[in-house]
Design an enzyme around this catalytic site. Sequence first.
Site, PDB file in Angstrom:
ATOM      1  N   SER A 157     -13.972 -11.257 -19.230  1.00 52.26           N
ATOM      2  CA  SER A 157     -12.596 -11.036 -19.657  1.00 52.26           C
ATOM      3  C   SER A 157     -11.568 -11.296 -18.586  1.00 52.26           C
ATOM      4  CB  SER A 157     -12.420  -9.636 -20.231  1.00 52.26           C
ATOM      5  OG  SER A 157     -12.749  -8.684 -19.265  1.00 52.26           O
ATOM      6  N   HIS A 208      -8.818  -7.216 -15.617  1.00 50.73           N
ATOM      7  CA  HIS A 208      -7.915  -7.888 -16.545  1.00 50.73           C
ATOM      8  C   HIS A 208      -6.628  -8.304 -15.834  1.00 50.73           C
ATOM      9  CE1 HIS A 208      -9.825  -5.532 -20.145  1.00 50.73           C
ATOM     10  NE2 HIS A 208     -10.649  -6.399 -19.600  1.00 50.73           N
TER      11      HIS A 208
END
Length: 282
Positions: A157, A208
Site C-alpha cells: 500500500s 501510507h
Amino acid sequence: MRYEWDRDPDIIEGEYEVIDEWDAGGTHDSWENRDIRLDPSPPHVTYAILGLNVAVWLVMSFIGTVFDINLNYQLVYFGAKVNELIATGQYWRLFTAMFLHVGVMHLLFNSYALYVYGPIVEKLYGKIRFVIIYVLSGMMGSLFSYLFSPNPAAGASGAIFGLMGSLLYFRRRRRTLFQRAFGPGLFIIIGINLLFGFIQPGIDNWGHIGGLIGGFLAANAVGLYRERRLSDKAVVWALIVIIFVLGLWIGQRKYGKMVMYIEGLHQGPAYGVLFYGEERGM
C-alpha cells in the site's frame, strides 16, 4: 504493539484498505483528444506486478505449509520491514516488504487497489517511469514506517499510495484535465484511507503517508510520459537521495541500541511479533 520475542501472538493483524469503486476505463476514454500524451500500449507492468505479488504469496505460503513455518517467520525470512533488522544493515527490506502480504485478504485488497490505479498511472507516465514511481513510493513508505512506527510491517500500500501521489503531480501539470477526470474524488479517497488508517488497529499509516509523499516526489523527478522538462528534476532527485540517506542515519541511531535483542535471530530464537499490513497497507 509490543515486541514479544518469547511467544507467538494469538493473531496476526493485517490491514484492509478502503478504496473507491470507480471505473478507470471510463477515465481513459475521457482523455482522448486531450492535450496530453499517453502510453498507447496495454498496462503490462501493472499486471506483472500483480502477478509477482501473487506469486510471492503463493511461494511463501507453500514453503510455510511444507516446512510448518509460522507466518511471522515467513514474513521475516522473505523480507518484511523489521526495524531492528534494517538497523543492522538489512536495507533491502525497504524494497522487499512491498511485495509481501499478511494473509490472503490483505493481498486481495491491495491487488484490487493496484488494478484500479496502476493502469491509469502507467498510461500517464509510461512503463519505465511507472516502475520508478512504484518502487520509490514503496521504499519511501517503508522508510517512513521504519522511522515512525515500531511495528513490523509488510504490504504494497505504500507503493499504491505513491500511485495516488503521482496523480497529484498530474494535477499540478494538467489541472483542468485532472478536474475533468477526477474532480475532488481523489482527495476524498486519500483522506478516507488515511483517516481509516488512523482509527483502524493493525494499519501502519506512516507507510501510507511516506508512500504518498514518495509518489509525488518521484513523479516530479521523472515527469509525465514523454515530458522533457529537466530543469528542476535534478533538485528533486537530490532531495529524494537526502531523505533516504538521512532517514537511514536517523534509524540507525534510533534502533541501534535495540539490536542486541535480535543478535541471535539467525540462530533460530523464538520470534513472535505482531505484523501490521501497512505498507505499507493497503
